[in-house]
Write an enzyme that holds these catalytic residues in place. Structure first.
Site, mmCIF file in Angstrom:
data_model
loop_
_atom_site.group_PDB
_atom_site.id
_atom_site.type_symbol
_atom_site.label_atom_id
_atom_site.label_comp_id
_atom_site.label_asym_id
_atom_site.label_seq_id
_atom_site.Cartn_x
_atom_site.Cartn_y
_atom_site.Cartn_z
ATOM 1 N N ASP A 213 3.463 -8.705 2.030
ATOM 2 C CA ASP A 213 3.256 -9.755 1.028
ATOM 3 C C ASP A 213 2.716 -9.083 -0.235
ATOM 4 O OD1 ASP A 213 2.503 -12.353 -0.241
ATOM 5 O OD2 ASP A 213 2.904 -13.143 1.750
ATOM 6 N N HIS A 236 5.215 -7.567 -2.182
ATOM 7 C CA HIS A 236 5.628 -8.577 -3.156
ATOM 8 C C HIS A 236 5.016 -8.346 -4.530
ATOM 9 C CE1 HIS A 236 6.693 -11.715 0.208
ATOM 10 N NE2 HIS A 236 7.330 -10.565 0.322
#
Length: 387
Positions: A213, A236
Site C-alpha cells: 500500500d 502505492h
C-alpha cells in the site's frame, strides 16, 4: 580504505558508550525471555520495560540477539527518567496465524525514548491469505503503534510483513524515524509503511520502503511533517489522504516531501480526498526533487475518491486544497497521463505550482489533465502544463 561498521560492532560500541555513562541496563533475558522464537516473551519484555521506566537514573532496555516471540506488548508511560533508551539486537516475532487484536507492539504516553535497531516481524501471511480467499477475517494488527507520545526516536528499525500498517503514529509530537527498512509483498493488503495522523513535528528520513500500500500516508491532523531521502517501491507511493471521510475533520498543513525515488509504484506524489462534504483542508505542501521510474501516476490530485460509488452525494469533495507545489519531478510514467490534477467542483484547488516537471512516457508525449484547479507553471514542462 575504511569499512562501514556492521550492526554487531555498532551494538557493542553503543552498549560500551552507555556503560561509560553509567546507564543502567535491563536485559529481557534476565526477566525470563527466551530467544527461541517459540516461548511467549511478552511478560518478560513488559517487566524489563517496567524496570527501565521506573528507574530514577538514566536506563536502557536491552533485547539481545535471537528471535523472541511476543504475543502483544503495550509499553506504557509516563516514565520517571528522561532519555530512556531501548536497544534491540534481535527480532521480535508475532504469533503465527491471526487474532482480533489491532495493535501488536505499542508505545503509549511515552516521552523522550530512543529505540535503536531491531526487527519486528508481523508474520501477516496467514491474514493476507484469509483476505485473499474472501473468508471472514479480522481487520488485522498494526505492527508498531506510537500513540499519545512525545520526542521519540526510531533509528535503524526493520519492519517486516505486518498484518496491516507497519507503523502508525497517532496523536504524537516530535517523532523521528531514520534509517528504517520496511518490507511487505506488493500484493499484501493495507500494509502502509508509515501512517501519520493527528500528529505534528514528524520527521521521516533516510529510509527504504517496499509495501503493498502507501509507503507513507498522512491522514487528518498531520502537520509540520518532513519527509526526505526515501526509496519507495513497490507500493502505492506517498499519499496525503484519503481525507474527507468524515464531515468534521482536522486539516493537513505544512508538509515537505523531498528527494524521494519511486520505483514501479502505483502512484508517486498523491493527494486523495473523498468525493463528499467535509470541512477539512490541505495547505502548505511542497513536493520536490522526486525521481519516478515506471510509476503509473507520478503526480496526482484525486478529489473524487469513492469506492463502489457509495455515500458520495454529488461526488463533490469539501476538502479545500491550496498552496501545493510540485517542483523538480522527473523520470518515467507507466501511463500517458503523467500529471493529473482532478479537483473538487465545489472547492477548486488553488495556488498550485508546477515547476521543472520532466516526465516521459515510453516513446510518446506524456500528457497532463487538469480540472477545477488554479495555479501556475514555470520552468521546463514535460508534459506541457494544463494550468
Amino acid at each position: 580504505m575504511a569499512q562501514p561498521l556492521g550492526g554487531s560492532v555498532l551494538a557493542v560500541l553503543f552498549l560500551l558508550s552507555c556503560s561509560a555513562m553509567a546507564m543502567a541496563a535491563y536485559n529481557v533475558v534476565d526477566f525470563g525471555a527466551k530467544p527461541d522464537g517459540q516461548t511467549d516473551a511478552a511478560k518478560a519484555f513488559l517487566a524489563a520495560w517496567e524496570a527501565t521506566c521506573r528507574a530514577r537514573k538514566p536506563a536502557m532496555m536491552v533485547v539481545p540477539a535471537g528471535r523472541f516471540l511476543v504475543s502483544q506488548a503495550l509499553f506504557k508511560g509516563p516514565c520517571k527518567n528522561a532519555g530512556m533508551k531501548m536497544f534491540i539486537m534481535g527480532t521480535l516475532v508475532a504469533p503465527s496465524g491471526y487474532s482480533d487484536i489491532t495493535q501488536w507492539i505499542t508505545l503509549k504516553y511515552v516521552e523522550g525514548l530512543s529505540v535503536y535497531n531491531g526487527t519486528l516481524d508481523g508474520r501477516g501471511q496467514a491474514l493476507w491469505a484469509c483476505k485473499k480467499a474472501r473468508r471472514s477475517c479480522p481487520y488485522g494488527a498494526t505492527s508498531l503503534t506510537i500513540g499519545q507520545s512525545k520526542n521519540i526516536l526510531l533509528s535503524g528499525i526493520r519492519l517486516l510483513n505486518s498484518e496491516v500498517f507497519e507503523m502508525s503514529i497517532f496523536s504524537s509530537t516530535g517523532v523521528t524515524v531514520r534509517g528504517a527498512t520496511i518490507t511487505a509483498p506488493d500484493d499484501s493488503p493495507n500494509t502502509d509503511g508509515i501512517h501519520v495522523q493527528m500528529s505534528s513535528a514528524i520527521t521521516i528520513r533516510g529510509s527504504t520502503m517496499r509495501t503493498g500500500d502507501d509507503c507513507i500516508s498522512l491522514g487528518p491532523g498531520s502537520a509540520h511533517v518532513w519527509i526526505e531521502n526515501i526509496k519507495c517501491g513497490p507500493g502505492h507511493g506517498i499519499s496525503i489522504g484519503s481525507l474527507g471521510n468524515a464531515a468534521q475533520e482536522a486539516g493537513v498543513q505544512n508538509i515537505s516531501v523531498r528527494s524521494v525515488v519511486f520505483a514501479g509504484t502505483q502512484n508517486g506524489l498523491r493527494i486523495k480526498t473523498w468525493g463528499r462534504p467535509s470541512n477539512g483542508y490541505v495547505k502548505g505542501v511542497t513536493f520536490e526533487h522526486a525521481v519516478m521510474s515506471n510509476v503509473q501516476n507520478p503526480i496526482v490530485v484525486d478529489q473524487n475518491y469513492c469506492p463502489s460509488n457509495i455515500n458520495c452525494p454529488g461526488q463533490s469533495s469539501g476538502i479545500k486544497i491550496s498552496q501545493v507545489n510540485f517542483h523538480d519531478v522527473r523520470g518515467s510514467s507507466a501511463t500517458q497521463v503523467a500529471v493529473k490534477l482532478d479537483c473538487s467542483p465545489s472547492n477548486p484547488c488553488s495556488e498550485v505550482s508546477l515547476k521543472d516537471i520532466k516526465l516521459t512516457y515510453r516513446n510518446k508525449q506524456a500528457q497532463s489533465y487538469c480540472r477545477n484547479v488554479k495555479g501556475t507553471a514555470s520552468g521546463v514542462m514535460n508534459p506541457p502544463s494544463c494550468l
